[in-house]
Design an enzyme around this catalytic site. Structure first.
Site, short mmCIF file in Angstrom:
data_model
loop_
_atom_site.label_atom_id
_atom_site.label_comp_id
_atom_site.label_asym_id
_atom_site.label_seq_id
_atom_site.Cartn_x
_atom_site.Cartn_y
_atom_site.Cartn_z
N VAL A 56 0.86 -1.18 0.00
CA VAL A 56 0.00 0.00 0.00
C VAL A 56 0.90 1.23 0.00
CG1 VAL A 56 -1.83 1.27 1.19
CG2 VAL A 56 -1.81 -1.24 1.25
N HIS A 57 0.77 2.02 -1.05
CA HIS A 57 1.64 3.18 -1.26
C HIS A 57 0.79 4.44 -1.10
CE1 HIS A 57 4.51 5.89 -3.24
NE2 HIS A 57 5.42 4.93 -3.11
#
Length: 661
Positions: A79-80
């Protein structure tokens, strides 16, 4: 998680409130092109970030902008938070988790200050990617894009391979050609017992060691295949270059997958790719684009350079045998040997389509089929006649071009292929994709090349050819300088085809061609360049490739020299083109004439004047061609190449200033 019909399904929840987007809409090519794996994105309306799945935290970035989770089913989720937010050094984020924590879907993990991110000029887009998609993912199904979603609610389901019962093995040898290098690296970083974990970025193995002092820097730096060693951010970095992923796989194959971290690797690759590709301004962007194109071109050619060189040498021997009337072009022996030597070049679009597609992420089989369409016999036949080359498709005017031996058009097809395939998969139902996506992709790409690229190439090549011929009429010396300097660049883009009919017509009508003498010079110059590399380099692999490429070029086939060496190390090509321009000017000044469709050094009989024998024209040939050879070798040896370029080519990142993910 559910299991149906031996199929493992993982529910993926929205990590934040906001609008659900397809990855293709993300303003970051590393994610939008699927380089980090399949997934989705959210344009958030709230900064309350929750876990999208149950699992174990495998990564919390030092700059807090990304975190990773591994599910019990083996999926690695990255998850960026935001785009380029690594540059904000963690200020907009408050993290409530740490590596090793067990978390559940919907659990609060990070608070993201959206206003602070926007005020810093960054985008707030949140990206979720399954970083080991290629290894584990069968299909990703979403609930639909461009709609508002709520954090913690299911927005996608991943169908993954069931790896829960897989028994891990740790082979001593993985069968890779990098096994020996991997074993030496592991041994000299202190052995398996000194390794906590290892990841990689775009050029380096990054070890987390228990004790850096146990690593033998001097031995590792002198290993064949290692550029250098660097230490930064608590990591022991072994700089490998472009083959780093292969070496990493060999290392993990030997020490076991428990030492790997796919999510951390994906994040490191994403950040270092972005750093390496970051350019500003018009000219740097042009240079970057040209560099990327040449990189794809040479990487696609490398697997077939050996057979190209061998085929070129065989064609050169045949040219010599026919030139001395030892072998007739109508004999069965010649026909068979010529087929063996010529097949690789004739079918180059098919072969190159396959290798380029693998490099660019398209379907290799589909792109190879497109190559086959481009050289379909009836199309080649029609393209070879002026009366039939101009035609139409469904009323659209087009000009057919012979794509045999061509390079540029199929590279364009391979580049476009992944985008067209991605588009088709979005609009075609899953149950009929396997039938309709490949044929529609081949149809669309073929039409783009035949209707779009072909006529453009024809127009440009005719214009260039007419201009160059006009210059020759004005000044043979100037024409030789210009044509000698640009011809091999024209070959790369397929623009040289306009000159070939002029040469053929000259020889058929007048019995000779001054233009072909200049084209011959360009082959010698490229061959001289790789000969200089052979003489200067200490790299065994490059020395071997350069010698074979030089012989092939002297036999009239420059592809191995161009794509195997000269373009790969761009300065060599530039210097070789300068030498070619000087040789071309000398050829034009001496008015060297050519009496057959042959040239370079092996084609010297084509410069013996019929009915006269060895005379002034042949002596001018010797002066111009061997003079060009000398100029090219000397210039490239002194100014065009050093072995330091190997390290620079393999590690484009600054060794002293690397941003760690």
């Amino acid at each position: 998680m559910n299991v149906m019909n031996d199929q493992t399904l993982i529910s993926l929840a929205a990590p934040a409130d906001g609008k659900l987007l397809t990855l293709t809409k993300v303003q970051d090519p590393v994610f939008s092109q699927g380089l980090m794996g399949q997934g989705f994105a959210i344009e958030p309306t709230s900064g309350d970030i929750v876990a999208p799945v149950d699992g174990t935290v495998t990564l919390v970035s030092e700059t807090k902008h990304a975190f990773g989770i591994r599910t019990k089913d083996g999926a690695d989720i990255l998850v960026h938070l935001g785009i380029d937010t690594v540059e904000l050094k963690g200020e907009p984020f408050e993290v409530a988790i740490k590596q090793g924590d067990k978390i559940v879907a919907g659990q609060h993990v990070i608070t993201m200050d959206l206003k602070m991110v926007k005020d810093a000029g960054k985008q707030t887009t949140i990206i979720l990617a399954i970083t080991n998609s290629n290894d584990i993912l069968k299909e990703l199904m979403t609930t639909g894009f461009d709609k508002t979603v709520v954090a913690g609610t299911t927005v996608a389901v991943a169908s993954v391979k069931d790896v829960t019962n897989t028994v891990e093995t740790k082979p001593k040898n993985t069968g890779s050609k990098y096994d020996a290098l991997a074993a030496d690296i592991v041994k000299n970083v202190g052995g398996v017992e000194n390794i906590n974990s290892v990841i990689h970025c775009i050029t380096r193995l990054r070890f987390y060691l228990k004790d850096d002092n146990k690593a033998n820097d001097a031995v590792i730096e002198n290993l064949d295949g290692v550029i250098t060693v660097a230490k930064a951010g608590g990591q022991y970095q072994v700089v490998i270059g472009q083959t780093v992923a292969d070496v990493y796989d060999a290392v993990i194959g030997q020490i076991g997958s428990k030492f790997s971290n796919d999510t951390a690797t994906a994040e490191a690759v994403a950040e270092t790719t972005k750093d390496a590709n970051k350019v500003h301004g018009f000219w740097p962007n042009v240079k970057q684009g040209a560099s990327n194109f040449i990189g794809v071109l040479t990487a696609s050619m490398i697997p077939i350079i050996g057979i190209l060189a061998g085929s070129g040498i065989l064609k050169g021997i045949l040219a010599a045998l026919t030139g001395f009337k030892i072998l007739s072009t109508t004999s069965g022996t010649y026909v068979v040997l010529n087929a063996i030597g010529d097949a690789t070049f004739y079918f180059l679009p098919i072969i190159l389509g396959f290798t380029a597609a693998k490099k660019l992420g398209s379907d290799p089989i589909v792109i190879a089929i497109v190559g086959g369409i481009l050289i379909y016999p009836q199309i080649v036949l029609l393209a070879g006649k002026a009366a039939t080359a101009s035609t139409n498709f469904l009323g659209i005017p087009t000009t057919l071009v012979s794509y045999t031996s061509s390079v540029f058009p199929i590279i364009v097809a391979a580049w476009l292929g992944k985008y067209i395939e991605r588009f088709l998969k979005r609009i075609i139902p899953t149950y009929i994709r396997s039938v309709f996506v490949p044929i529609l992709e081949a149809l669309i790409l073929s039409l783009i090349i035949l209707i779009g690229v072909g006529p453009i190439i024809t127009l440009l090549s005719k214009g260039l050819s007419n201009g160059l011929v006009a210059i020759y009429s004005f000044s043979p010396t100037l024409s030789g300088f210009v044509l000698g300097g640009v011809y091999q660049t024209m070959v790369i883009f397929g623009l040289h085809w306009g000159l070939i009919p002029i040469v053929i017509n000259d020889i058929a009508t007048n019995g000779h061609s001054y233009i072909n003498s200049i084209l011959s010079i360009t082959m010698v110059a490229q061959g001289g360049a790789v000969l200089a590399v052979f003489l200067k380099t200490k790299d065994k692999k490059l020395k071997e490739m350069s010698l074979a490429a030089a012989i092939s070029a002297f036999c009239g086939v420059t592809e191995p020299a161009l794509y195997g060496v000269n373009l790969k190390y761009k300065r060599i090509f530039v210097v070789a083109s300068i030498a070619s321009a000087l040789g071309g000017a000398l050829t034009g000044f001496l008015r060297v004439d050519n009496y057959a469709l042959s040239g370079a050094l092996i084609g010297f009989p084509a410069f013996i004047t019929p009915g006269v024998g060895i005379g002034s024209n042949f002596y001018s040939y010797l002066i111009s061609h061997y003079g060009t050879l000398l100029i090219s070798v000397v210039l490239v040896y002194l100014f065009g190449f050093t072995d330091k370029m190997l390290a620079k080519k393999n590690d484009p990142m600054n060794l002293n200033n690397v941003k760690l993910a």
